[in-house]
Design an enzyme around this catalytic site. Structure first.
Site, PDB file in Angstrom:
ATOM      1  N   ASN A  96     -12.253   6.141  60.180  1.00 42.28           N
ATOM      2  CA  ASN A  96     -12.134   6.019  58.660  1.00 42.28           C
ATOM      3  C   ASN A  96     -13.501   5.253  58.200  1.00 42.28           C
ATOM      4  O   ASN A  96     -13.401   4.108  58.269  1.00 42.28           O
ATOM      5  CB  ASN A  96     -10.901   5.702  58.171  1.00 42.28           C
ATOM      6  CG  ASN A  96      -9.817   6.475  58.605  1.00 42.28           C
ATOM      7  OD1 ASN A  96     -10.212   7.709  58.617  1.00 42.28           O
ATOM      8  ND2 ASN A  96      -8.625   6.205  58.573  1.00 42.28           N
ATOM      9  N   HIS A 149     -10.241   5.321  66.320  1.00 40.76           N
ATOM     10  CA  HIS A 149      -8.760   5.685  66.824  1.00 40.76           C
ATOM     11  C   HIS A 149      -8.789   6.629  67.795  1.00 40.76           C
ATOM     12  O   HIS A 149      -9.838   7.948  67.672  1.00 40.76           O
ATOM     13  CB  HIS A 149      -8.113   6.488  65.457  1.00 40.76           C
ATOM     14  CG  HIS A 149      -7.868   5.597  64.454  1.00 40.76           C
ATOM     15  ND1 HIS A 149      -6.586   4.883  64.295  1.00 40.76           N
ATOM     16  CD2 HIS A 149      -8.501   5.328  63.364  1.00 40.76           C
ATOM     17  CE1 HIS A 149      -6.592   4.414  63.031  1.00 40.76           C
ATOM     18  NE2 HIS A 149      -7.806   4.608  62.330  1.00 40.76           N
ATOM     19  N   HIS A 197     -13.727   0.683  63.575  1.00 37.05           N
ATOM     20  CA  HIS A 197     -12.630   1.208  64.645  1.00 37.05           C
ATOM     21  C   HIS A 197     -12.576   2.477  64.882  1.00 37.05           C
ATOM     22  O   HIS A 197     -12.396   3.385  63.934  1.00 37.05           O
ATOM     23  CB  HIS A 197     -11.356   0.456  64.463  1.00 37.05           C
ATOM     24  CG  HIS A 197     -10.711   0.731  63.000  1.00 37.05           C
ATOM     25  ND1 HIS A 197     -11.223   0.220  61.896  1.00 37.05           N
ATOM     26  CD2 HIS A 197      -9.714   1.496  62.584  1.00 37.05           C
ATOM     27  CE1 HIS A 197     -10.632   0.328  61.018  1.00 37.05           C
ATOM     28  NE2 HIS A 197      -9.565   1.546  61.443  1.00 37.05           N
ATOM     29  N   GLN A 204      -9.970   3.659  55.025  1.00 37.75           N
ATOM     30  CA  GLN A 204     -10.094   2.450  55.968  1.00 37.75           C
ATOM     31  C   GLN A 204      -9.344   1.270  55.506  1.00 37.75           C
ATOM     32  O   GLN A 204      -9.637   0.568  54.433  1.00 37.75           O
ATOM     33  CB  GLN A 204     -11.720   2.106  56.132  1.00 37.75           C
ATOM     34  CG  GLN A 204     -11.844   0.990  57.105  1.00 37.75           C
ATOM     35  CD  GLN A 204     -13.233   0.644  57.271  1.00 37.75           C
ATOM     36  OE1 GLN A 204     -13.858   0.293  56.091  1.00 37.75           O
ATOM     37  NE2 GLN A 204     -13.940   0.414  58.315  1.00 37.75           N
TER      38      GLN A 204
HETATM   39  P1  5GP Z   1      -7.657   2.427  59.388  1.00 43.75           P
HETATM   40  O1  5GP Z   1      -6.489   2.814  58.566  1.00 43.75           O
HETATM   41  O2  5GP Z   1      -8.111   1.152  58.741  1.00 43.75           O
HETATM   42  O3  5GP Z   1      -8.437   3.504  59.815  1.00 43.75           O
HETATM   43  O4  5GP Z   1      -6.438   2.222  60.570  1.00 43.75           O
HETATM   44  C1  5GP Z   1      -6.456   0.585  60.769  1.00 43.75           C
HETATM   45  C2  5GP Z   1      -5.194   0.607  61.951  1.00 43.75           C
HETATM   46  O5  5GP Z   1      -5.310  -0.774  62.396  1.00 43.75           O
HETATM   47  C3  5GP Z   1      -3.946   1.248  61.686  1.00 43.75           C
HETATM   48  O6  5GP Z   1      -3.604   2.221  62.337  1.00 43.75           O
HETATM   49  C4  5GP Z   1      -3.128   0.303  61.601  1.00 43.75           C
HETATM   50  O7  5GP Z   1      -1.853   0.267  62.382  1.00 43.75           O
HETATM   51  C5  5GP Z   1      -3.822  -0.973  62.623  1.00 43.75           C
HETATM   52  N1  5GP Z   1      -3.581  -2.121  62.659  1.00 43.75           N
HETATM   53  C6  5GP Z   1      -3.728  -3.152  61.535  1.00 43.75           C
HETATM   54  N2  5GP Z   1      -3.243  -4.365  61.602  1.00 43.75           N
HETATM   55  C7  5GP Z   1      -3.081  -4.294  63.046  1.00 43.75           C
HETATM   56  C8  5GP Z   1      -3.078  -5.419  63.923  1.00 43.75           C
HETATM   57  O8  5GP Z   1      -2.754  -6.478  63.307  1.00 43.75           O
HETATM   58  N3  5GP Z   1      -2.856  -5.187  65.157  1.00 43.75           N
HETATM   59  C9  5GP Z   1      -2.904  -3.917  65.643  1.00 43.75           C
HETATM   60  N4  5GP Z   1      -3.047  -4.027  66.973  1.00 43.75           N
HETATM   61  N5  5GP Z   1      -3.306  -2.951  65.063  1.00 43.75           N
HETATM   62  C10 5GP Z   1      -3.413  -3.321  63.668  1.00 43.75           C
END
Ligand code: 5GP
Ligand code: ZN
Length: 152
Positions: free
Chosen positions: A87, A102, A100, A94
């Site tokens: 994202n 996934h 990051h 994001q």
């Molecule tokens: P995004 O939505 O930004 O693409 O994904 C962020 C991801 O980071 C989400 O899937 C969320 O579950 C994960 N995430 C958020 N905070 C933490 C954290 O403190 N530790 C870990 N291991 N994952 C996290």
């Protein structure tokens, strides 16, 4: 030095269930896995969007993601397929402003549960980190498969 949560994980200030790390990247279990074995791969360098990384680090990020998927397929988790997703900015959902990737495993016939988790995710995030139990066992299975792939 930034106070971004992924930078804090890199520095060891916040816990994470680590799967792989080297000089350029770190891979760890997503705390709110959309499916079992959901891994995030991040560059050590803090950048928000993919184009801000050097081609070398970008290459390391994608290569590591592909190797994690290979390890997932070879592991006891045995997913049928995977999504690779980035994202690339807040308007694309994001939620953590640090690049990051996934690596999101899919299992045969898991469409319904997948959608349910996807819909529940904002509530999970609002409620705070899930119990990390179970993540360590899956991380260990992925690490073992990676070691085999790397010939260790
Ligand atoms: P995004 O939505 O930004 O693409 O994904 C962020 C991801 O980071 C989400 O899937 C969320 O579950 C994960 N995430 C958020 N905070 C933490 C954290 O403190 N530790 C870990 N291991 N994952 C996290
Ligand atoms: Zn960061």
């Amino acid at each position: 030095m930034t106070d971004c949560i992924f930078c804090r994980i890199i520095r060891g200030e916040l816990p994470a269930t680590r799967v792989y790390e080297d000089a350029d990247v770190l891979a760890f279990m997503d705390i709110f896995p959309l499916r079992r074995g959901h891994v995030l791969v991040i560059p050590r360098e803090h950048q928000v969007q993919l184009h801000q990384l050097s081609p070398e680090v970008r290459g390391r990020l994608i290569d590591t993601g592909a190797r994690i998927a290979q390890a997932l397929y070879a592991s006891s988790l045995q997913p049928a397929a995977a999504h690779f997703a980035i994202n690339d900015g807040p308007a694309a959902q994001q939620s953590v402003p640090h690049v990051h990737l996934h690596v999101l495993p899919r299992y045969a016939g898991d469409g319904g549960r997948f959608l349910l988790r996807l819909l529940r995710k904002p509530f999970d995030l609002a409620l705070g980190p899930a119990a990390a139990g179970g993540l360590e066992a899956d991380a260990a299975a992925i690490r073992a498969a990676l070691a085999k792939i790397d010939g260790h």
